[in-house]
Write a protein that holds these residues in place. Structure first.
Motif, short mmCIF file in Angstrom:
data_model
loop_
_atom_site.label_atom_id
_atom_site.label_comp_id
_atom_site.label_asym_id
_atom_site.label_seq_id
_atom_site.Cartn_x
_atom_site.Cartn_y
_atom_site.Cartn_z
N CYS A 34 0.97 -1.25 -0.23
CA CYS A 34 0.18 -0.20 -0.33
C CYS A 34 0.97 1.26 0.33
CB CYS A 34 -0.45 0.09 1.64
SG CYS A 34 -2.16 1.63 1.21
N ALA A 35 0.62 2.15 -0.72
CA ALA A 35 0.91 3.66 -0.52
C ALA A 35 -0.09 4.80 -0.42
CB ALA A 35 2.18 4.01 -2.03
N PRO A 36 0.58 5.52 0.10
CA PRO A 36 -0.22 6.90 0.44
C PRO A 36 0.29 8.08 -0.88
CG PRO A 36 1.71 6.90 1.81
CD PRO A 36 1.70 5.74 1.08
N PHE A 37 -0.68 8.80 -1.28
CA PHE A 37 -0.98 9.86 -1.77
C PHE A 37 -1.54 11.27 -1.50
CE2 PHE A 37 -1.97 11.57 -6.56
CZ PHE A 37 -0.59 11.56 -6.85
N LYS A 38 -1.27 12.22 -2.09
CA LYS A 38 -1.72 13.36 -2.03
C LYS A 38 -1.05 14.50 -3.01
CE LYS A 38 -2.99 17.40 1.23
NZ LYS A 38 -2.59 17.71 3.16
N ALA A 39 -2.09 14.87 -4.04
CA ALA A 39 -1.94 15.16 -4.67
C ALA A 39 -1.01 16.71 -5.00
CB ALA A 39 -2.65 15.98 -5.79
N GLN A 40 -1.89 17.68 -3.64
CA GLN A 40 -0.85 19.01 -3.31
C GLN A 40 -0.90 18.74 -2.41
OE1 GLN A 40 -2.45 22.55 -5.48
NE2 GLN A 40 -3.67 22.56 -3.80
N ASN A 41 -0.31 19.47 -1.57
CA ASN A 41 0.25 19.81 -0.24
C ASN A 41 0.48 20.52 0.14
OD1 ASN A 41 -0.16 19.25 2.78
ND2 ASN A 41 1.59 17.50 2.93
N MET A 42 -0.16 21.33 1.51
CA MET A 42 0.87 23.20 1.75
C MET A 42 1.46 23.28 3.59
SD MET A 42 -0.86 26.44 2.19
CE MET A 42 -0.36 27.29 0.14
N ALA A 43 2.27 22.93 3.48
CA ALA A 43 2.98 22.68 4.75
C ALA A 43 4.73 23.72 4.54
CB ALA A 43 3.45 21.73 4.64
N LEU A 44 4.78 24.26 6.23
CA LEU A 44 5.63 24.92 5.91
C LEU A 44 7.61 24.05 5.59
CD1 LEU A 44 6.79 28.15 5.76
CD2 LEU A 44 6.24 27.64 8.54
N ASN A 45 7.40 23.33 6.50
CA ASN A 45 8.09 22.43 6.99
C ASN A 45 7.92 20.99 5.75
OD1 ASN A 45 9.61 24.03 8.57
ND2 ASN A 45 7.46 23.28 10.03
N SER A 46 8.82 20.51 5.27
CA SER A 46 9.16 19.22 4.71
C SER A 46 9.66 18.02 5.15
CB SER A 46 9.69 20.00 3.03
OG SER A 46 10.75 19.93 3.08
N PHE A 47 10.09 16.91 4.49
CA PHE A 47 10.20 15.89 4.67
C PHE A 47 11.24 15.60 3.48
CE2 PHE A 47 11.79 11.13 4.70
CZ PHE A 47 11.75 10.90 5.46
N ILE A 48 12.47 15.36 3.60
CA ILE A 48 13.59 15.45 2.63
C ILE A 48 14.09 13.03 2.63
CG2 ILE A 48 16.60 15.55 1.71
CD1 ILE A 48 14.10 18.27 2.67
N THR A 49 13.97 12.99 1.27
CA THR A 49 13.72 11.77 1.26
C THR A 49 15.10 11.47 1.41
OG1 THR A 49 13.89 11.70 -0.81
CG2 THR A 49 12.06 11.82 -0.04
N LYS A 50 15.86 9.93 1.36
CA LYS A 50 17.04 9.63 1.20
C LYS A 50 17.78 10.68 -0.20
CE LYS A 50 17.57 5.34 3.85
NZ LYS A 50 17.21 4.03 3.80
N ASP A 51 17.14 10.45 -1.25
CA ASP A 51 17.98 10.59 -2.34
C ASP A 51 17.78 12.34 -2.47
OD1 ASP A 51 15.09 10.80 -2.93
OD2 ASP A 51 14.72 9.93 -4.72
N GLY A 52 17.09 12.97 -1.76
CA GLY A 52 17.70 14.47 -1.48
C GLY A 52 16.01 15.13 -1.17
N LEU A 53 14.89 14.69 -2.01
CA LEU A 53 13.62 15.12 -2.77
C LEU A 53 12.49 15.45 -1.54
CD1 LEU A 53 12.81 13.01 -5.94
CD2 LEU A 53 14.34 15.29 -5.47
N GLU A 54 11.98 16.01 -1.18
CA GLU A 54 11.05 16.87 -0.65
C GLU A 54 9.53 17.14 -0.21
OE1 GLU A 54 11.61 20.99 0.92
OE2 GLU A 54 12.70 21.33 -1.07
N LEU A 55 9.31 16.55 0.38
CA LEU A 55 7.53 16.06 -0.06
C LEU A 55 7.24 16.28 1.42
CD1 LEU A 55 6.72 12.17 1.42
CD2 LEU A 55 8.89 13.33 1.20
N GLY A 56 5.75 16.29 1.96
CA GLY A 56 5.32 17.06 2.77
C GLY A 56 5.42 15.41 4.30
#
Length: 200
Positions: A34-56
């Motif tokens: 299973c995987a979550p998905f949110k097309a568009q998010n608004m947030a001041l802080n983000s999570f940085i993935t292991k490959d250096g990309l940002e998501l909510g």
């Protein structure tokens, strides 16, 4: 292709993120990928993935509930407010630029191919996708160009569970008012109502 279900809410802070995480955990425990998905998010802080990309951060938490590594695919459009009327726009984990609100509203439908590419990549790799909406699906000033609530549900033919927050009071006007403002074809997508934050 993965099956899909979507959580929408009557307003912000009704618990959509935790409900999405709960479904991800339940499906994981039942043996589904299973995987979550949110097309568009608004947030001041983000999570940085292991490959250096940002998501909510909410999508990162939901990924952990699903037992998988957080990916920018789970949140293809991230808006990070920079002023009262503008945001930094991050697409698939990378900064696209700074936009004033009016500019972004004109531009955002051009991002639909990015949203669908991210979604379909996840859908090929998982059994179930749990989509989270944002705010309310019946904000009349936002409905025309919606890409995160019923607009997203239509793009991927997702059934919808509508959540309200009983803790704030007014659960019946929340739920019934939202249903009454949906278009007939949108209303047909709603398969159940969730009375969230119920105590006692």
């Amino acid at each position: 292709m993965a099956k899909v279900i979507m959580i929408q809410g009557t307003m912000s802070n009704v618990g959509k993120s935790l409900l999405t995480a709960a479904l991800c955990r339940i499906f994981r425990q039942d043996g589904y990928a299973c995987a979550p998905f949110k097309a568009q998010n608004m947030a001041l802080n983000s999570f940085i993935t292991k490959d250096g990309l940002e998501l909510g951060r909410a999508q990162a938490m939901q990924a952990q509930a699903a037992g998988i590594e957080p990916s920018a695919l789970m949140n293809p459009i991230l808006l990070k407010p920079t002023t009262d009327v503008g945001s930094q726009v991050i697409v698939n984990g990378k900064v696209r630029g700074n936009f004033r609100a009016a500019e972004y509203f004109k531009y955002k439908k051009e991002l639909i191919p990015d949203i669908l590419a991210a979604y379909h990549t996840l859908a090929k790799e998982h059994d179930i996708i749990v989509i989270e909406g944002a705010g309310s699906p019946v904000e009349l000033n936002l409905k025309t160009d919606d890409i995160v609530n019923m607009g997203m549900a239509k793009l991927v033919n997702a059934p919808v569970l509508l959540a309200g927050d009983i803790d704030r009071g007014g659960i019946f006007p929340q739920l019934l008012g939202t249903l009454s403002l949906l278009e007939p074809e949108e209303l047909q997508r709603v398969k159940g109502l969730i009375v969230n934050k119920f105590r006692g």
